[in-house]
Design a protein around this motif. Structure first.
Motif, mmCIF file in Angstrom:
data_model
loop_
_atom_site.group_PDB
_atom_site.id
_atom_site.type_symbol
_atom_site.label_atom_id
_atom_site.label_comp_id
_atom_site.label_asym_id
_atom_site.label_seq_id
_atom_site.Cartn_x
_atom_site.Cartn_y
_atom_site.Cartn_z
ATOM 1 N N LYS A 197 0.701 -0.945 -0.052
ATOM 2 C CA LYS A 197 0.122 -0.108 -0.002
ATOM 3 C C LYS A 197 0.722 1.219 -0.056
ATOM 4 O O LYS A 197 0.715 2.173 -0.799
ATOM 5 C CB LYS A 197 -0.843 -0.123 1.198
ATOM 6 C CG LYS A 197 -2.059 1.124 1.108
ATOM 7 C CD LYS A 197 -2.647 0.873 2.253
ATOM 8 C CE LYS A 197 -3.770 1.927 2.403
ATOM 9 N NZ LYS A 197 -4.755 2.053 3.728
ATOM 10 N N THR A 198 1.781 1.272 0.863
ATOM 11 C CA THR A 198 2.867 2.594 0.882
ATOM 12 C C THR A 198 3.612 2.668 -0.558
ATOM 13 O O THR A 198 3.435 3.750 -1.064
ATOM 14 C CB THR A 198 3.771 2.209 2.129
ATOM 15 O OG1 THR A 198 3.188 2.065 3.271
ATOM 16 C CG2 THR A 198 4.785 3.487 2.177
ATOM 17 N N VAL A 199 4.076 1.475 -0.981
ATOM 18 C CA VAL A 199 4.734 1.618 -2.341
ATOM 19 C C VAL A 199 3.865 2.109 -3.509
ATOM 20 O O VAL A 199 4.123 3.033 -4.124
ATOM 21 C CB VAL A 199 5.390 0.211 -2.761
ATOM 22 C CG1 VAL A 199 5.741 0.454 -4.143
ATOM 23 C CG2 VAL A 199 6.236 -0.188 -1.931
ATOM 24 N N LEU A 200 2.825 1.783 -3.482
ATOM 25 C CA LEU A 200 1.621 2.142 -4.204
ATOM 26 C C LEU A 200 1.380 3.698 -4.344
ATOM 27 O O LEU A 200 1.089 4.609 -5.170
ATOM 28 C CB LEU A 200 0.445 1.189 -4.274
ATOM 29 C CG LEU A 200 0.437 0.006 -4.980
ATOM 30 C CD1 LEU A 200 -0.837 -0.798 -4.504
ATOM 31 C CD2 LEU A 200 0.564 0.129 -6.370
ATOM 32 N N LYS A 201 1.365 4.151 -2.952
ATOM 33 C CA LYS A 201 1.022 5.605 -2.663
ATOM 34 C C LYS A 201 2.090 6.452 -2.963
ATOM 35 O O LYS A 201 2.067 7.611 -3.595
ATOM 36 C CB LYS A 201 0.822 5.991 -1.183
ATOM 37 C CG LYS A 201 -0.513 5.460 -0.621
ATOM 38 C CD LYS A 201 -0.801 5.726 0.748
ATOM 39 C CE LYS A 201 -2.202 5.319 1.398
ATOM 40 N NZ LYS A 201 -2.252 5.606 2.631
ATOM 41 N N GLN A 202 3.490 6.114 -3.074
ATOM 42 C CA GLN A 202 4.658 6.601 -3.432
ATOM 43 C C GLN A 202 4.552 6.897 -5.008
ATOM 44 O O GLN A 202 5.063 7.795 -5.758
ATOM 45 C CB GLN A 202 5.865 6.106 -2.787
ATOM 46 C CG GLN A 202 5.818 6.228 -1.403
ATOM 47 C CD GLN A 202 7.245 5.600 -0.971
ATOM 48 O OE1 GLN A 202 7.878 4.836 -1.396
ATOM 49 N NE2 GLN A 202 7.503 5.525 0.586
ATOM 50 N N GLN A 203 4.258 5.715 -5.818
ATOM 51 C CA GLN A 203 4.373 5.723 -7.214
ATOM 52 C C GLN A 203 3.232 6.446 -7.805
ATOM 53 O O GLN A 203 3.554 7.116 -8.916
ATOM 54 C CB GLN A 203 3.936 4.344 -7.541
ATOM 55 C CG GLN A 203 5.419 3.536 -7.263
ATOM 56 C CD GLN A 203 5.019 2.151 -7.979
ATOM 57 O OE1 GLN A 203 3.866 1.824 -8.515
ATOM 58 N NE2 GLN A 203 6.129 1.191 -7.777
ATOM 59 N N LYS A 204 1.902 6.858 -7.171
ATOM 60 C CA LYS A 204 0.977 7.455 -7.794
ATOM 61 C C LYS A 204 1.611 8.959 -7.962
ATOM 62 O O LYS A 204 1.154 9.605 -9.270
ATOM 63 C CB LYS A 204 -0.162 7.592 -6.643
ATOM 64 C CG LYS A 204 -1.497 8.106 -7.508
ATOM 65 C CD LYS A 204 -2.620 7.914 -6.722
ATOM 66 C CE LYS A 204 -3.868 8.302 -7.329
ATOM 67 N NZ LYS A 204 -5.243 8.167 -6.474
ATOM 68 N N PRO A 205 1.821 9.833 -7.074
ATOM 69 C CA PRO A 205 2.611 11.277 -7.255
ATOM 70 C C PRO A 205 3.469 11.205 -8.431
ATOM 71 O O PRO A 205 3.675 12.156 -9.090
ATOM 72 C CB PRO A 205 2.928 11.743 -6.094
ATOM 73 C CG PRO A 205 2.396 10.864 -5.100
ATOM 74 C CD PRO A 205 2.190 9.566 -5.352
ATOM 75 N N ASN A 206 4.578 10.410 -8.442
ATOM 76 C CA ASN A 206 5.331 10.460 -9.526
ATOM 77 C C ASN A 206 4.785 10.209 -10.999
ATOM 78 O O ASN A 206 4.933 11.011 -11.936
ATOM 79 C CB ASN A 206 6.218 9.411 -9.244
ATOM 80 C CG ASN A 206 7.333 9.555 -8.182
ATOM 81 O OD1 ASN A 206 7.428 10.854 -7.617
ATOM 82 N ND2 ASN A 206 7.638 8.377 -7.535
ATOM 83 N N GLN A 207 3.828 9.243 -11.035
ATOM 84 C CA GLN A 207 3.165 9.207 -12.229
ATOM 85 C C GLN A 207 2.314 10.335 -12.777
ATOM 86 O O GLN A 207 2.312 10.869 -13.966
ATOM 87 C CB GLN A 207 2.067 8.038 -12.126
ATOM 88 C CG GLN A 207 2.815 6.815 -11.957
ATOM 89 C CD GLN A 207 1.986 5.524 -12.049
ATOM 90 O OE1 GLN A 207 0.744 5.952 -11.671
ATOM 91 N NE2 GLN A 207 2.570 4.430 -11.732
ATOM 92 N N MET A 208 1.669 11.126 -11.628
ATOM 93 C CA MET A 208 0.930 12.374 -11.958
ATOM 94 C C MET A 208 1.956 13.616 -12.531
ATOM 95 O O MET A 208 1.612 14.331 -13.283
ATOM 96 C CB MET A 208 0.281 12.890 -10.765
ATOM 97 C CG MET A 208 -0.993 11.936 -10.306
ATOM 98 S SD MET A 208 -2.315 11.913 -11.739
ATOM 99 C CE MET A 208 -3.062 13.588 -11.596
ATOM 100 N N ALA A 209 3.022 13.464 -11.887
ATOM 101 C CA ALA A 209 4.196 14.750 -12.331
ATOM 102 C C ALA A 209 4.627 14.278 -13.728
ATOM 103 O O ALA A 209 4.679 15.256 -14.730
ATOM 104 C CB ALA A 209 5.309 14.484 -11.285
ATOM 105 N N GLN A 210 4.890 13.019 -13.966
ATOM 106 C CA GLN A 210 5.186 12.821 -15.365
ATOM 107 C C GLN A 210 4.200 13.241 -16.427
ATOM 108 O O GLN A 210 4.456 13.742 -17.463
ATOM 109 C CB GLN A 210 5.570 11.526 -15.517
ATOM 110 C CG GLN A 210 6.951 10.813 -14.774
ATOM 111 C CD GLN A 210 6.920 9.443 -14.853
ATOM 112 O OE1 GLN A 210 6.293 8.738 -15.527
ATOM 113 N NE2 GLN A 210 8.023 8.861 -14.318
#
Length: 205
Positions: free
Chosen positions: A180-193
């Motif tokens: 769950k923590t990993v998925l939360k960290q990956q979501k902002p990065n994807q939005m920024a890209q």
């Protein structure tokens, strides 16, 4: 010749008037059974009592010549009889029986003295011998005591089972939290890209 004729004439009516009575059914236990045979009472001094096994009396179980001054019956053998005679009644106990000895048993009473000789046989009693349940012997009990008790490896205890279940549940919960923590960290990065890609596209036009 006259004596023989007299004996026959006297014996026939006496024989017709005598009979041996037996119970229809008895049950034996622990290898023994009590059997009572009664005969028509008359003055007697010497009789012979016999017990036969089978519908037609093929096998003689026991036989004893009894003087009524000492009316005790005692025979020997694998199957043997004990008993006594009193007032027209023969009380017998047959010992050494097994379940395979269940059969029809017939009493025969022979009147020897005073004459004339008369032989009467009963209709028979169905004797049922109950088998005793086998009890464990000392050797069997000793063998049972020698069997080792199961070790914890062979038979896990309830505490170990519960502990294993708790450990498994905790491990699964930790794995889910990490994912769950990993998925939360990956979501902002994807939005920024995605935003960066849109800006580049506008500048290109």
């Amino acid at each position: 010749m006259i004596a023989i004729l007299f004996t026959v004439i006297v014996a026939i009516p006496l024989g017709n008037g005598l009979k041996v009575s037996q119970p229809y059914y008895v049950v034996g236990r622990e290898g023994k059974v009590s059997l009572q045979c009664t005969y028509t009472k008359r003055y007697l001094e010497e009789i012979q009592v016999s017990v036969y096994k089978g519908m037609y009396g093929q096998a003689r179980i026991c036989s004893a010549l009894v003087n009524l001054s000492d009316p005790h019956i005692e025979t020997e053998g694998r199957v043997y009889c004990r008993g006594n005679v009193s007032k027209g009644t023969v009380d017998l106990t047959i010992y050494g029986l097994t379940g395979e000895d269940t059969d029809l048993y017939r009493c025969q009473v022979e009147f020897f003295y005073p004459p004339p000789y008369i032989s009467i046989i009963g209709n028979g009693t169905l004797v049922y011998i109950q088998e005793s349940p086998d009890c464990p012997t000392e050797r069997t009990e000793a063998r049972v005591q020698d069997i080792p008790e199961p070790t914890p490896i062979q038979s896990p205890s309830l505490h170990i089972t519960l502990l294993s279940a708790v450990l498994i549940t905790t491990t699964i919960t930790l794995i889910l939290q990490v994912m769950k923590t990993v998925l939360k960290q990956q979501k902002p990065n994807q939005m920024a890209q995605i935003v960066s890609q849109k800006s580049n596209y506008k500048n290109f036009w």
